[in-house]
Design a protein around this motif. Structure first.
Motif, PDB file in Angstrom:
ATOM      1  N   GLY A  65       0.791  -1.229   0.000  1.00 35.47           N
ATOM      2  CA  GLY A  65       0.000   0.000   0.000  1.00 35.47           C
ATOM      3  C   GLY A  65       0.818   1.272   0.000  1.00 35.47           C
ATOM      4  N   SER A  66       2.023   1.214  -0.546  1.00 36.60           N
ATOM      5  CA  SER A  66       2.893   2.397  -0.515  1.00 36.60           C
ATOM      6  C   SER A  66       2.674   3.330  -1.695  1.00 36.60           C
ATOM      7  N   HIS A  67       1.818   2.944  -2.641  1.00 34.91           N
ATOM      8  CA  HIS A  67       1.609   3.790  -3.813  1.00 34.91           C
ATOM      9  C   HIS A  67       0.782   5.029  -3.442  1.00 34.91           C
ATOM     10  N   GLU A  88      -1.628  10.779  -0.403  1.00 32.26           N
ATOM     11  CA  GLU A  88      -2.178   9.467  -0.099  1.00 32.26           C
ATOM     12  C   GLU A  88      -3.178   9.063  -1.175  1.00 32.26           C
ATOM     13  N   LYS A  89      -3.133   7.772  -1.572  1.00 24.62           N
ATOM     14  CA  LYS A  89      -4.017   7.300  -2.642  1.00 24.62           C
ATOM     15  C   LYS A  89      -5.470   7.660  -2.340  1.00 24.62           C
ATOM     16  N   GLY A  90      -6.130   8.194  -3.346  1.00 21.05           N
ATOM     17  CA  GLY A  90      -7.505   8.639  -3.200  1.00 21.05           C
ATOM     18  C   GLY A  90      -7.634  10.096  -2.858  1.00 21.05           C
ATOM     19  N   LEU A  91      -6.532  10.719  -2.391  1.00 24.50           N
ATOM     20  CA  LEU A  91      -6.579  12.119  -1.969  1.00 24.50           C
ATOM     21  C   LEU A  91      -6.307  13.073  -3.127  1.00 24.50           C
ATOM     22  N   GLY A  92      -5.722  12.565  -4.207  1.00 24.49           N
ATOM     23  CA  GLY A  92      -5.389  13.431  -5.334  1.00 24.49           C
ATOM     24  C   GLY A  92      -6.618  14.068  -5.951  1.00 24.49           C
TER      25      GLY A  92
END
Length: 750
Positions: A65-67, A88-92
């Protein structure tokens, strides 16, 4: 196999079969978190390496989960170097929407604020104060001028002082103007006027500054709560906080653009100003909110642009223009934090891509090559690259590219065969069950599965092995199902599998049929009865794409006195490959050691593959060539009913060869066309016995004595089978003949 009626009764196979070594290597490579431990997967097509790789990568991706999401934003300090922000993924996507909402909100609120009554009152008050002080200065200079006898007039060139008494006669006026005191006073007034002008300018500057301060105060009142709210929301991201603070300063500097009407913003540069406040959501890993597994990206066309991204362009009057909002990610960007799968044969079509990939792995960062004036900030990368290719390409890269071994330390080698044991046979049955369930095919009976296993064994050419080329096995499964459907059967039976294999052969054996016709018409000279001196039927394998078949070839040898040695006629006309040339040279070594220890070896021997028009290579005919050579020297005929195959060394030992089943079946077919008589057969190396995976027809012919397989370990055994003469007698005759050749070549005979 375990007993079952049909494959619907057994558990389908999940995973890969017969690749324990490759699985172990793959697991090791995926567990090592080191940028140098990228992987190379090698193996024949159809061994399941790609399917397994994707399955293994997806399994590990679910645990990783580091992507992140990655965004490019405007660099307010250097507009030619866009900044990249990792979130953090989804925050972009949320960040992008937050900035869009911020600008929309500020446009509305700032326009309202600067159109409000309070702002107008404050603005008018500042202007009024400026006008009052300006008027006071003008009145003061005007009054002073009147006291000196001048009146003040404004003109295009500034303040002009004129005498108050304008009704004197011209002569008197000229006398007054000539008066020295008059000019002194006028100069004094002009100097005072200059000072007033400077004071008015200072007042104007002060008024503008005060107005700007008022605008800034109001703008801050509107902007700061929104910016501070976002800074608090993204408190853990220093780069975002810096970007928001720089954005605040830029908005304050250009706040007037926020309350202009659309018509006022006609200048394209003013309209494009707002582009600075956009966010380019460069890599969005939050598309699937429910499954945040690491990305697994497969790029089948790894051009530089597809791998490393590019910039789109706009054209204005022949000029190319781009900006950070037009940056498009490549496969490496998308795979950041996860896995990138590339096919070597495609990657090496683009040498630049290969070089750029190695640099990215080494530096652990990557940018977008825009080929323009902008230079986007590099993206830090954490990526594992998986190359898929052949063993040949692996060896090529390993031996010719010094960087390859540095960055691809895990070699995952997929075998094309596995041991034929109960576990693997069960595995093939379960593989068939899985494919039947997955592809909605009819299930296979126990006997049908046995036929598929036999086909798998034949693919290996080893009765103790099973093939792992499941793509070819899958073809038989699909075509067997089609045969069962044609006869409207409930299950696929062994006859359907046999029919599928036969139909497959029919599609591919056009060349074989043409050669059979040539044999039947007498165009190809092959004898399967009687005996001939210096003539033998050798065996070869011909390949036409994926189909291979055996074919007998007549080999003839002639001998005579001379010193030319053994002449390979194919070599003399450049129709012989290096391996075949080596085999012919080995014959000379065997002759010298076995027959010419007491005298020099001197002879002329010509070896030829008759009616060969396509060239020859390989050493599987070396034994047959020797048998024909010894027959020519000894004058003992060879049985034409027995063909021979086998490599040999200089010591007379017979060595294994490939394609043994096809060779035997090819000669059996020829004998069948000319009439089986029970005396026909084939001599093969003894160590090739395990490679016999023959058709049912040939097997039955062998069992009933219609056709014979002879296995030998040495030349002497084969000679006795072919001649029905003890080898000692053959040896005596050959030595006698060679000694005679030598005597004919001695000086006393010349």
């Amino acid at each position: 196999m375990l007993k079952f009626n049909n494959t619907s009764e057994i558990e389908p196979l999940e995973g890969i079969l017969g690749q324990e070594r490759a699985i172990e290597a793959m697991e090791k490579g995926l567990k090592i978190d080191n940028p140098a431990y990228n992987m190379y997967l090698a193996g024949d097509s159809g061994t399941g390496k790609t399917t397994y790789a994707m399955s293994a990568l997806n399994k590990y991706a679910a645990k990783k989960g580091s992507h992140k999401d990655w965004c490019y934003v405007y660099n307010f300090e250097n507009n030619r170097e866009p900044l990249i922000i990792g979130l953090e993924k989804g925050l972009g996507k949320i960040f992008k929407k937050d900035i869009e909402k911020l600008i929309e909100t500020l446009l509305d609120e700032l326009r309202d604020a600067f159109e409000s009554e309070d702002f107008e009152i404050g603005k008018n008050q500042l202007i009024e104060e400026y006008e009052i002080e300006k008027d006071a200065l003008l009145k003061k200079i005007k009054k002073y001028a009147e006291e000196k006898g001048f009146k003040l007039k404004n003109s295009k060139v500034g303040m002009v002082f004129m005498p108050i008494e304008e009704n004197k006669e011209d002569e008197e006026a000229e006398d007054d103007y000539a008066d020295e005191e008059f000019y002194k006073v006028k100069r004094e007034l002009e100097n005072a006027a200059i000072q007033v002008v400077y004071k008015i300018r200072d007042l104007e500057d002060a008024a503008k500054e005060a107005l700007l301060e008022l605008e800034e105060e109001i703008a801050k009142y509107v902007i700061d709560p929104h910016i501070d709210g976002l800074i608090e929301k993204y408190n853990g991201y220093e780069k975002v906080k810096m970007y928001l603070n720089n954005m605040r300063d830029d908005i304050l500097e250009y706040v007037y653009l926020f309350y202009m009407d659309e018509e006022e913003l006609k200048d394209k540069y003013d309209r494009e100003h707002f582009m600075k406040y956009k966010v380019n959501l460069f890599v969005d890993n939050g598309i699937d909110r429910e499954n945040f597994k690491a990305p697994v990206i497969v790029e089948i066309n790894p051009s530089p642009a597809n791998l490393f991204g590019k910039a789109e362009y706009d054209y204005y009057n022949g000029n190319v223009k781009t900006d950070f909002t037009k940056l498009i990610p490549g496969a490496v960007h998308k795979a950041n934090g996860g896995y990138l799968v590339l096919y070597v044969d495609q990657l090496l079509r683009y040498p630049l891509s290969w070089d750029m990939l190695k640099r990215a792995i080494q530096s652990r960062q990557i940018s977008v090559d825009t080929q323009t004036s902008i230079k986007p900030e590099n993206m830090p990368i954490d990526i594992k690259v998986i190359l898929i290719g052949t063993n040949y390409m692996y060896n090529l890269l390993y031996n010719n590219d010094d960087d390859f071994s540095k960055y691809f330390k895990i070699f995952v080698d997929f075998d094309n065969e596995m041991d034929k044991n109960e576990n693997n046979e069960d595995g093939i049955a379960r593989f068939i069950a899985y494919q039947c369930e997955k592809n909605k095919l009819k299930h296979f009976t126990y006997d049908a599965v046995g036929e598929v296993i036999k086909f798998s064994t034949r693919l290996c050419g080893d009765k103790y092995k099973l093939s792992t080329q499941f793509n070819k096995i899958m073809e038989i499964i699909v075509e067997g199902d089609a045969c069962a459907q044609i006869r409207n059967a409930e299950y696929v039976d062994k006859y359907d599998v046999q029919n599928a294999i036969l139909e497959r052969k029919k599609r591919l054996n056009r060349i074989e049929n043409k050669m059979d016709e040539s044999l039947e018409n007498g165009f190809t000279l092959i004898e399967t009865k009687g005996s001939r001196v210096g003539v033998i039927n050798g065996l070869s394998v011909l390949s036409t794409g994926e189909y291979s078949f055996g074919r007998p070839s007549r080999i003839t040898v002639t001998t005579s006195p001379g010193n030319k040695g053994i002449v390979n006629i194919e070599r003399e006309v450049n129709m012989s490959g290096p391996i075949h040339n080596k085999g012919v040279l080995i014959l000379g070594g065997y002759l010298a050691e076995t027959f010419a220890q007491d005298f020099p070896l001197s002879l002329n021997a010509n070896i030829c593959f008759e009616q060969n028009y396509g060239g020859v290579d390989g050493d599987s005919a070396t034994g047959a060539e020797l048998y024909a050579l010894l027959s020519s020297l000894s004058k003992i005929p060879l049985k034409q009913s027995i063909a021979a195959t086998g490599s040999m060394n200089q010591k007379g030992e017979i060595q294994v060869v490939g394609g043994i089943s096809e060779k035997i079946e090819g000669f059996y077919s020829t004998c069948k066309k000319q009439g089986l008589n029970g005396n026909q057969g084939v001599i093969i190396p003894k160590n090739n016995s395990r490679n016999l995976v023959l058709s049912d027809e040939v097997t039955e012919a062998i069992e009933t004595g219609k056709f014979t397989i002879y296995t030998v370990e040495r030349v002497e055994e084969a000679m006795e089978i072919l001649m029905d003469v003890k080898f000692d007698e053959v040896k005596r005759l050959v030595i006698e003949r060679l000694r005679g050749f030598n005597e004919l070549q001695s000086p006393s005979k010349k």
